[in-house]
Design a protein around this motif. Sequence first.
Motif, PDB file in Angstrom:
ATOM      1  N   GLY A 264     -33.433 -12.891 -13.920  1.00 33.40           N
ATOM      2  CA  GLY A 264     -32.082 -12.500 -14.331  1.00 33.40           C
ATOM      3  C   GLY A 264     -31.243 -13.618 -14.902  1.00 33.40           C
ATOM      4  N   SER A 266     -30.921 -14.691 -18.219  1.00 31.62           N
ATOM      5  CA  SER A 266     -30.203 -14.228 -19.409  1.00 31.62           C
ATOM      6  C   SER A 266     -29.203 -13.133 -19.044  1.00 31.62           C
ATOM      7  N   SER A 267     -29.574 -12.301 -18.084  1.00 29.38           N
ATOM      8  CA  SER A 267     -28.669 -11.233 -17.645  1.00 29.38           C
ATOM      9  C   SER A 267     -27.409 -11.798 -17.010  1.00 29.38           C
ATOM     10  N   ASN A 270     -25.114 -12.742 -19.852  1.00 27.37           N
ATOM     11  CA  ASN A 270     -24.554 -11.510 -20.417  1.00 27.37           C
ATOM     12  C   ASN A 270     -23.477 -10.926 -19.515  1.00 27.37           C
ATOM     13  N   SER A 271     -23.683 -11.024 -18.207  1.00 27.83           N
ATOM     14  CA  SER A 271     -22.729 -10.457 -17.255  1.00 27.83           C
ATOM     15  C   SER A 271     -21.414 -11.238 -17.252  1.00 27.83           C
ATOM     16  N   GLY A 282     -24.400  -7.579 -24.395  1.00 32.44           N
ATOM     17  CA  GLY A 282     -25.751  -8.108 -24.199  1.00 32.44           C
ATOM     18  C   GLY A 282     -26.172  -9.042 -25.304  1.00 32.44           C
ATOM     19  N   THR A 286     -32.747  -9.665 -22.870  1.00 31.41           N
ATOM     20  CA  THR A 286     -33.154  -9.419 -21.493  1.00 31.41           C
ATOM     21  C   THR A 286     -34.201  -8.326 -21.484  1.00 31.41           C
ATOM     22  N   THR A 413     -30.144 -12.813  -7.287  1.00 29.18           N
ATOM     23  CA  THR A 413     -29.779 -11.653  -8.100  1.00 29.18           C
ATOM     24  C   THR A 413     -30.348 -10.349  -7.531  1.00 29.18           C
ATOM     25  N   ASN A 458     -25.989  -8.627 -11.392  1.00 25.03           N
ATOM     26  CA  ASN A 458     -25.790  -8.653 -12.843  1.00 25.03           C
ATOM     27  C   ASN A 458     -25.573  -7.247 -13.374  1.00 25.03           C
ATOM     28  N   SER A 460     -26.791  -4.484 -15.691  1.00 20.47           N
ATOM     29  CA  SER A 460     -28.088  -4.200 -16.299  1.00 20.47           C
ATOM     30  C   SER A 460     -28.156  -2.794 -16.885  1.00 20.47           C
TER      31      SER A 460
END
Length: 499
Positions: A264, A266-267, A270-271, A282, A286, A413, A458, A460
């Motif tokens: 997680g 990259s997530s 993004n979050s 995004g 991911t 995560t 995160n 998703s």
Amino acid sequence: MSILRKDKPHLLYACFMVAQQRPGFCGRVCCDLHYKELYFHDHQLQTFLGDVMSVVKSSLSVGQEKKLLSLFGHVRLHLLYKASVHGYMNIAFHSRCDGQGPTVLVAYNKAGFVFGGYISKDYAQTGQVINDDKAFLYSITDQREKPLRVSSTNGQYGFTDGVYGLNVGAMWFLNNSTATVQIVAGNCYTFEAEEMHGNDLQLTECEVYRVEECVGLLETPWRKIDLEGYGTKERLMDYIKNYKPEVKSVVQVRVLLVGPVGAGKSSFFNSINSVFKGHVTGQANTGSAGTSLTTQFRTYSIKAEQGGKALPLVLCDTMGLEEGPSAGLDIDDINSILKGHVQDRYQFNPSMSVQTDGVGFCKSPSLKDTIHCVVYVLDACKVTLLSAKMVDKLAAIRKGINKLGVAQLVLLTKVDEACPLVREDLTNIYLSHYIERMTREVSVCLGVSQSCVLPVKNYSREFELDVHTDILLLTAVVQMLRYSNNYFDDIYQDGEQSE
């Protein structure tokens, strides 16, 4: 000739048996279980042994898992064994499942059935018939709204605790180390074959999960954080926007995200980006591929709002860590990143370390180019599935970072997937026995203080922001900035940087 030694020779043998089935394998292997050695003559086997214990994922769909969980009380499933990874061998099955307490075997076939058996007692290979009044067989299909559940005919029989897989007195899984379920004569369990498995006994996959009781919530939080309302969120956002590094030559703190593929990293960027943009976004790639989706070194700057100024924070994303000798991020690559030699969009080459004469290599970095805080990103659902190789790799990375004095934290995560109580209500995160235990296990595993382990969720699958998710994410960023200050303080004390 190479010699590979391990503490669990039976698992090595199982790995070899699986390797033999791989296309292109032509090595010659001698496995001596007494001396706990594996001799190999083919580099493909060595690569495979590195890959075989990589991140193991459940084959259960969301709907299938929901139906399976409906057969129990308040529990979570912890994946122990997966035949496609560990092999259709009773020796691999027992090496991972013996002594694990309550377990459920989940078998899959081409007819679309998910079926198997639950036992509440340990596998111990005693050869004895085990009475288990909680044991049952089950079957799940898309055509049935509720799962089929079958208890033993006398209400006492559970299973036969042998050395060849799971024998539940009507079906025998993994007998003779095959993917075919053997029908056992007897009347311990009675059911219609068509309803149980659709008369299809050839498995496409077989998994075993430990069934863990989700104990109730703690009376008091194990960590005190205000998760109530937008006031907390705004206060955290203001702290981040107004933060200034202790060192004047540094405008933005650089935080390196490191962790296994799919954890997680990259997530997380993004979050955080989503929180400050005001909607879920995004920018970074991911997904759930078996290998890293991130192949470049990326540095992400985040703006305080749409069209606003950049935050005093840069999140640096890398390839995921993998176990193979020529896969994922290399330890030498991490050292180059830490020292500021690697610039944004540097293309990694898994077969070799960062090249000093390559494009994107900075030969004379300054303090603003270096990494000021390293954050290990781990999936809460996979902490206990981390192989010895991955733990060793993380330890080697940590050892190198310690020498540089760079601050280190851990992001835990997918906490909502790891604990049903947290999935029901994210504000239960610091009341959850399970999440608290996971933070302790990570603390011991990585050799960091428990206060350095930060559980987060995160974004998703959501379309809209959630204030409690935002608060957890922002709290993690605040800790990154605070720990970076510790690193800058050390630099001041060493007299290396005064402005």
